[in-house]
Scaffold this motif. Structure first.
Motif, PDB file in Angstrom:
ATOM      1  N   GLY A  18       0.861  -1.199   0.000  1.00 49.50           N
ATOM      2  CA  GLY A  18       0.000   0.000   0.000  1.00 49.50           C
ATOM      3  C   GLY A  18       0.887   1.235   0.000  1.00 49.50           C
ATOM      4  N   SER A  19       0.418   2.278  -0.663  1.00 49.55           N
ATOM      5  CA  SER A  19       1.169   3.538  -0.572  1.00 49.55           C
ATOM      6  C   SER A  19       0.172   4.686  -0.638  1.00 49.55           C
ATOM      7  CB  SER A  19       2.199   3.645  -1.691  1.00 49.55           C
ATOM      8  OG  SER A  19       1.593   3.386  -2.913  1.00 49.55           O
ATOM      9  N   GLY A  20       0.402   5.645   0.222  1.00 51.51           N
ATOM     10  CA  GLY A  20      -0.524   6.786   0.264  1.00 51.51           C
ATOM     11  C   GLY A  20       0.286   8.064   0.156  1.00 51.51           C
ATOM     12  N   GLY A  21      -0.207   9.123   0.710  1.00 47.74           N
ATOM     13  CA  GLY A  21       0.457  10.431   0.611  1.00 47.74           C
ATOM     14  C   GLY A  21       1.892  10.370   1.072  1.00 47.74           C
ATOM     15  N   PHE A  22       2.049  10.340   2.379  1.00 49.08           N
ATOM     16  CA  PHE A  22       3.420  10.434   2.907  1.00 49.08           C
ATOM     17  C   PHE A  22       3.890   9.102   3.474  1.00 49.08           C
ATOM     18  CE2 PHE A  22       1.427  10.176   6.927  1.00 49.08           C
ATOM     19  CZ  PHE A  22       0.352  11.061   6.947  1.00 49.08           C
ATOM     20  N   ALA A  23       3.156   8.028   3.169  1.00 47.14           N
ATOM     21  CA  ALA A  23       3.546   6.745   3.772  1.00 47.14           C
ATOM     22  C   ALA A  23       3.490   5.642   2.738  1.00 47.14           C
ATOM     23  CB  ALA A  23       2.595   6.406   4.923  1.00 47.14           C
ATOM     24  N   LYS A  24       4.297   4.613   3.012  1.00 49.14           N
ATOM     25  CA  LYS A  24       4.148   3.408   2.176  1.00 49.14           C
ATOM     26  C   LYS A  24       4.093   2.242   3.149  1.00 49.14           C
ATOM     27  CE  LYS A  24       8.616   2.832   0.873  1.00 49.14           C
ATOM     28  NZ  LYS A  24       9.710   3.031  -0.048  1.00 49.14           N
ATOM     29  N   VAL A  25       3.306   1.228   2.806  1.00 53.03           N
ATOM     30  CA  VAL A  25       3.135   0.070   3.687  1.00 53.03           C
ATOM     31  C   VAL A  25       3.747  -1.146   3.002  1.00 53.03           C
ATOM     32  CG1 VAL A  25       1.499  -1.382   4.935  1.00 53.03           C
ATOM     33  CG2 VAL A  25       0.994   1.045   4.614  1.00 53.03           C
ATOM     34  N   LYS A  26       4.661  -1.787   3.711  1.00 54.07           N
ATOM     35  CA  LYS A  26       5.314  -2.954   3.118  1.00 54.07           C
ATOM     36  C   LYS A  26       5.020  -4.196   3.955  1.00 54.07           C
ATOM     37  CE  LYS A  26       9.435  -2.272   0.969  1.00 54.07           C
ATOM     38  NZ  LYS A  26       9.126  -2.006  -0.453  1.00 54.07           N
ATOM     39  N   LEU A  27       4.902  -5.331   3.261  1.00 51.53           N
ATOM     40  CA  LEU A  27       4.817  -6.620   3.951  1.00 51.53           C
ATOM     41  C   LEU A  27       6.207  -6.901   4.527  1.00 51.53           C
ATOM     42  CD1 LEU A  27       3.507  -9.396   4.547  1.00 51.53           C
ATOM     43  CD2 LEU A  27       4.142 -10.075   2.226  1.00 51.53           C
ATOM     44  N   ALA A  28       6.259  -7.496   5.717  1.00 51.10           N
ATOM     45  CA  ALA A  28       7.564  -7.816   6.315  1.00 51.10           C
ATOM     46  C   ALA A  28       7.441  -9.064   7.171  1.00 51.10           C
ATOM     47  CB  ALA A  28       8.048  -6.636   7.164  1.00 51.10           C
ATOM     48  N   THR A  29       8.583  -9.619   7.546  1.00 53.16           N
ATOM     49  CA  THR A  29       8.604 -10.791   8.431  1.00 53.16           C
ATOM     50  C   THR A  29       9.319 -10.421   9.721  1.00 53.16           C
ATOM     51  OG1 THR A  29       8.680 -12.290   6.536  1.00 53.16           O
ATOM     52  CG2 THR A  29       9.369 -13.204   8.667  1.00 53.16           C
ATOM     53  N   HIS A  30       8.674 -10.726  10.836  1.00 56.99           N
ATOM     54  CA  HIS A  30       9.302 -10.545  12.165  1.00 56.99           C
ATOM     55  C   HIS A  30      10.252 -11.744  12.313  1.00 56.99           C
ATOM     56  CE1 HIS A  30       9.254 -11.188  16.643  1.00 56.99           C
ATOM     57  NE2 HIS A  30       9.333  -9.874  16.644  1.00 56.99           N
ATOM     58  N   ILE A  31      11.547 -11.494  12.214  1.00 57.83           N
ATOM     59  CA  ILE A  31      12.518 -12.577  12.053  1.00 57.83           C
ATOM     60  C   ILE A  31      12.443 -13.602  13.182  1.00 57.83           C
ATOM     61  CG2 ILE A  31      14.991 -13.101  11.933  1.00 57.83           C
ATOM     62  CD1 ILE A  31      15.328 -10.296  10.591  1.00 57.83           C
ATOM     63  N   ALA A  32      12.335 -13.147  14.428  1.00 54.59           N
ATOM     64  CA  ALA A  32      12.408 -14.081  15.572  1.00 54.59           C
ATOM     65  C   ALA A  32      11.268 -15.097  15.559  1.00 54.59           C
ATOM     66  CB  ALA A  32      12.390 -13.287  16.875  1.00 54.59           C
ATOM     67  N   THR A  33      10.086 -14.680  15.077  1.00 54.49           N
ATOM     68  CA  THR A  33       8.946 -15.624  15.121  1.00 54.49           C
ATOM     69  C   THR A  33       8.537 -16.118  13.741  1.00 54.49           C
ATOM     70  OG1 THR A  33       7.395 -13.797  14.864  1.00 54.49           O
ATOM     71  CG2 THR A  33       7.966 -14.432  17.145  1.00 54.49           C
ATOM     72  N   GLY A  34       9.056 -15.451  12.697  1.00 53.95           N
ATOM     73  CA  GLY A  34       8.646 -15.840  11.330  1.00 53.95           C
ATOM     74  C   GLY A  34       7.268 -15.323  10.969  1.00 53.95           C
ATOM     75  N   GLU A  35       6.654 -14.533  11.867  1.00 52.65           N
ATOM     76  CA  GLU A  35       5.298 -14.020  11.598  1.00 52.65           C
ATOM     77  C   GLU A  35       5.316 -12.852  10.614  1.00 52.65           C
ATOM     78  OE1 GLU A  35       3.390 -16.645  12.796  1.00 52.65           O
ATOM     79  OE2 GLU A  35       1.970 -15.036  13.258  1.00 52.65           O
ATOM     80  N   LYS A  36       4.289 -12.792   9.772  1.00 50.40           N
ATOM     81  CA  LYS A  36       4.164 -11.671   8.831  1.00 50.40           C
ATOM     82  C   LYS A  36       3.619 -10.447   9.562  1.00 50.40           C
ATOM     83  CE  LYS A  36       5.360 -13.906   5.105  1.00 50.40           C
ATOM     84  NZ  LYS A  36       6.819 -13.771   4.812  1.00 50.40           N
ATOM     85  N   VAL A  37       4.114  -9.279   9.199  1.00 52.51           N
ATOM     86  CA  VAL A  37       3.587  -8.003   9.711  1.00 52.51           C
ATOM     87  C   VAL A  37       3.505  -7.024   8.546  1.00 52.51           C
ATOM     88  CG1 VAL A  37       4.460  -8.260  12.072  1.00 52.51           C
ATOM     89  CG2 VAL A  37       5.923  -7.206  10.314  1.00 52.51           C
ATOM     90  N   ALA A  38       2.806  -5.916   8.777  1.00 47.84           N
ATOM     91  CA  ALA A  38       2.800  -4.809   7.812  1.00 47.84           C
ATOM     92  C   ALA A  38       3.602  -3.690   8.459  1.00 47.84           C
ATOM     93  CB  ALA A  38       1.374  -4.345   7.541  1.00 47.84           C
ATOM     94  N   ILE A  39       4.502  -3.060   7.691  1.00 45.27           N
ATOM     95  CA  ILE A  39       5.269  -1.945   8.264  1.00 45.27           C
ATOM     96  C   ILE A  39       4.960  -0.683   7.466  1.00 45.27           C
ATOM     97  CG2 ILE A  39       7.528  -1.002   8.849  1.00 45.27           C
ATOM     98  CD1 ILE A  39       8.569  -3.773   9.338  1.00 45.27           C
ATOM     99  N   LYS A  40       4.404   0.306   8.155  1.00 42.45           N
ATOM    100  CA  LYS A  40       4.098   1.604   7.535  1.00 42.45           C
ATOM    101  C   LYS A  40       5.321   2.478   7.732  1.00 42.45           C
ATOM    102  CE  LYS A  40       0.601   5.320   7.833  1.00 42.45           C
ATOM    103  NZ  LYS A  40      -0.670   5.687   8.532  1.00 42.45           N
ATOM    104  N   ILE A  41       5.927   2.868   6.596  1.00 42.24           N
ATOM    105  CA  ILE A  41       7.186   3.627   6.625  1.00 42.24           C
ATOM    106  C   ILE A  41       6.891   5.070   6.243  1.00 42.24           C
ATOM    107  CG2 ILE A  41       9.527   3.799   5.678  1.00 42.24           C
ATOM    108  CD1 ILE A  41       9.198   0.750   4.906  1.00 42.24           C
ATOM    109  N   MET A  42       7.254   5.992   7.115  1.00 48.59           N
ATOM    110  CA  MET A  42       7.002   7.419   6.857  1.00 48.59           C
ATOM    111  C   MET A  42       8.323   8.175   6.923  1.00 48.59           C
ATOM    112  SD  MET A  42       3.638   7.608   9.211  1.00 48.59           S
ATOM    113  CE  MET A  42       4.212   6.218  10.144  1.00 48.59           C
ATOM    114  N   ASP A  43       8.523   8.942   5.865  1.00 53.80           N
ATOM    115  CA  ASP A  43       9.727   9.770   5.793  1.00 53.80           C
ATOM    116  C   ASP A  43       9.405  11.113   6.463  1.00 53.80           C
ATOM    117  OD1 ASP A  43      12.221  10.578   3.727  1.00 53.80           O
ATOM    118  OD2 ASP A  43      10.801  12.177   4.221  1.00 53.80           O
TER     119      ASP A  43
END
Ligand SMILES: COc1cc(O)cc(Nc2ccc(C(=O)Nc3ccccc3)c(OCCC[NH3+])c2)c1
Length: 336
Positions: A18-43
């Motif tokens: 997902g990507s919006g105005g000032f943010a983009k959302v990326k799929l990611a993996t929480h390494i320690a548990t292997g669980e998927k998360v979404a990370i909203k990255i804002m500059d």
């Protein structure tokens, strides 16, 4: 793939979802548990004077613990970026679910709409208004449970939910008449209007007010006139009319909505919600964490409860808890 030092060893970034105005959302993996998360990255630079909104949203999400509100696991701040580690809703957008089925039956619409009403009633009971309720901000998890996302515009008026707001925000298609007229409005009342648009979209498969030209769109919204397709039951029509009232004072309230006959049809009880102040203590999860980090389970829990609920320990605890609730093993690998 852009690498961020702040995420090294904690999260592996994958595709953009997902990507919006000032943010983009990326799929990611929480390494320690292997669980998927979404990370909203804002500059921070492109955030500009929207920077305070991030803090407002994080503050709100720390309080909002509800099964139909997407969970915030962790916040990482660097000099240049904010990272919000958020629950991954693998079922995608409710909107796509509606489009793929053309429209939903009254029964399926009711199942989803009751979940939205529960989340919004909970939100309002804590003095918050979402203000950007639209199909794109309603996701589904792997069990097709509904999750509200994106509280970037949510407001908690300092004098409580019944005090007026003025900021014009949200998307015009779902915006209430008083909001597009720039009048003072109540967050709770504009949320009810947007929920009326959502319910209409669930039952009809298209929007009540839609037009490529913004002027025509505004005219349609301000007229309050929309088609009532033949397949709508009279009970559905009555409820939608009660929510899409031009005059906010004539609009159904969230309490009336929780008890409305259309909402309770086929269910034993009105819509309700529970005020959770803390996440539940789970000894299996704590002992799994203790085995890895060497701290006593009781110390880990004490630090969790005392923490600001947005650190790596919190994210790891909540992701392990989610794995357990899904009947999966509580494997954890020491972060690389
Ligand atoms: C509290 O929840 C929030 C707050 C916020 O500010 C932003 C978001 N954004 C999210 C969170 C999760 C997803 C997601 O899991 N999407 C997805 C997963 C599988 C298939 C398709 C989408 C997300 O998606 C971005 C597009 C949604 N319109 C945004 C949550």
């Amino acid at each position: 793939m852009v690498r961020y030092a702040a995420l090294k060893g904690l999260y592996d970034l994958e595709k953009t979802i997902g990507s919006g105005g000032f943010a983009k959302v990326k799929l990611a993996t929480h390494i320690a548990t292997g669980e998927k998360v979404a990370i909203k990255i804002m500059d921070k630079i492109s955030l500009g004077d929207d920077l305070p909104r991030v803090k407002l949203e994080v503050q709100a999400l720390k309080t909002l613990l509800h099964q139909h509100i997407c969970r915030l696991y962790q916040v990482i701040e660097t000099d240049s970026h904010y990272f919000m580690v958020i629950e991954y809703c693998s079922g995608g957008e409710l909107f796509d679910h509606i489009v793929e089925k053309n429209r939903l039956s009254e029964t399926e619409s009711r199942k989803f709409f009751r979940q939205i009403v529960s989340a919004v009633a909970y939100l309002h009971s804590l003095g918050y208004a979402h203000r950007d309720l639209k199909p794109e901000n309603v996701l589904l998890d792997r069990e097709e449970n509904l999750k509200l996302i994106d509280f970037g515009l949510c407001a908690k008026p300092k004098n409580g939910i019944d005090s007026h707001l003025q900021t014009s925000c949200g998307s015009p298609t779902y915006a209430a008449p008083e909001l597009i007229l720039g009048k003072k409005y109540l967050g709770s009342e504009v949320d009810i209007w947007s929920m009326g648009v959502l319910l209409y979209a669930l039952l009809c498969g298209f929007l009540p007010f839609d037009d490529n030209s913004i002027e025509n769109l505004y005219r349609k919204i301000l007229s309050g006139k929309y088609d009532e397709p033949s397949w709508l039951s009279s009970s559905s029509k009555r409820l939608i009319r009660a929510m899409l009232q031009i005059d906010p004072k004539k609009r159904i309230t969230i309490q009336e909505l929780c008890n409305h006959p259309w909402i309770t049809a086929g269910f034993l009880n009105p819509v309700s919600f529970v005020h959770k102040t803390n996440f539940e203590k789970d000894d299996d999860v704590l002992s799994t964490m203790s085995a890895i980090c060497g701290e006593h389970a009781s110390d880990i829990w004490r630090k969790l409860v005392k923490s600001d609920r947005t650190d790596y320990r919190t994210a790891t605890y909540l992701l392990l808890l989610d794995r357990k609730l899904r009947g999966l093993s509580l494997r954890i690998s020491p972060s690389a």
